[in-house]
Enzyme design. Sequence first.
Site, mmCIF file in Angstrom:
data_model
loop_
_atom_site.group_PDB
_atom_site.id
_atom_site.type_symbol
_atom_site.label_atom_id
_atom_site.label_comp_id
_atom_site.label_asym_id
_atom_site.label_seq_id
_atom_site.Cartn_x
_atom_site.Cartn_y
_atom_site.Cartn_z
ATOM 1 N N GLU A 117 14.598 10.024 -11.841
ATOM 2 C CA GLU A 117 14.874 8.781 -12.591
ATOM 3 C C GLU A 117 13.411 7.962 -13.059
ATOM 4 O O GLU A 117 12.548 8.249 -11.628
ATOM 5 C CB GLU A 117 15.988 8.067 -11.472
ATOM 6 C CG GLU A 117 17.400 8.809 -11.859
ATOM 7 C CD GLU A 117 18.165 7.676 -11.751
ATOM 8 O OE1 GLU A 117 19.596 8.043 -11.920
ATOM 9 O OE2 GLU A 117 18.451 6.882 -11.286
ATOM 10 N N CYS A 163 15.167 -2.175 -9.325
ATOM 11 C CA CYS A 163 14.559 -1.544 -8.351
ATOM 12 C C CYS A 163 15.553 -1.491 -7.250
ATOM 13 O O CYS A 163 16.681 -2.035 -6.852
ATOM 14 C CB CYS A 163 13.642 -3.361 -8.493
ATOM 15 S SG CYS A 163 12.415 -3.168 -7.081
#
Length: 347
Positions: free
Chosen positions: A90, A333
């Site tokens: 990703e 994150c």
Amino acid sequence: MQDIRKISFSDLVKFLENHNEPAFRAKQIYEWIWKKHVFSFDQMSNISKKLREHLQKHFYFNVTHVSQNLTSQDGTVKFIFRLYDGKKVEGVLIPTQKRITACISSQVGCSLDCSFCATGRMKLLRNLESSEIIDQVVHIQQKSLELYQRPITNIVFMGMGEPLLNYSNVIRAYVHLTDPKEMGLSTRRLTISTAGIAKGIKRLADDNIKAKLALSLHAPTDEKRIKIMSIHAQNNLKVLHEALQYYYSRMKQYVTYEYLLLKDFNDTLEDAKALVKWCRKIPCKVNLIEYNNTGTFTGSNPEQIKIFEQYLLQHDIPTSIRKSRGQDINAACGQLIIQDKSIILKE
Ligand code: SF4
């Protein structure tokens, strides 16, 4: 047959000499590959048909495709990239008013197992090639121009994997991304983030890599850090301190400490005091990061984050709070994990 993007410029020159072609062709071919990012020899319009056929006989392209992208309410876009062998990684496009950041992966999965990070649950399947690292940037760049009419301004190696455990490919990608004859990004617009591989930090200094360095610190004491990052066993604060001092003595560049705020774990004033003490060691700045739920911890509340930030600022530590982006599409994150049957989880 060889992957054309794995051969060096000098080997390409040699290949051309062996085929009685002038050396300047190497420059043209390199430009098509690394500046214009074509994936087929047929697109190299200033190269003769005969040479294109020769190239086709000896080389191939390993192409990275976008298998899916998801757009968050806040404009963040998560990409799922399918690599030539079917594996997936990703990457994330993070737009703000001032900058457009591409957060990219360096490995398929991760050999480390930081307990706050979803990628850490995936087994490491392999390192990414430098071309696969660059392909992520190229795809993210295209999307950025399409959606925001602005090019990428910053690149952070903060996606899947530990960049310093795929050192050669990450550095090869860094060289292509920053070479003025290729993508030409400023070295200071790239950030290499590490969970704390001391040897890799020293190597960056030895190789004079001018990208910014970020260290995922997340806890200011050995007792706490080992509880959330098993890599800390071989890279404790003393070892990291020595590596960072070595780095700073050669590079004269400050280091950014990433610090995820976890409720009742590392967000007390005592933690802030310990962090200030650590920060006095070499010039640095601190990014306080809001925890994005990956199922293991509870994030600190906004008031506590503010108190923590104020304490650091009052003690002259440059500090900013990093707002969570793309949480609704699991792009924030620590949230990156492939959600399909190709994923192999750690036992
Ligand atoms: S934080 Fe980085 S190094 Fe740690 S498990 Fe996640 S991807 Fe790997």
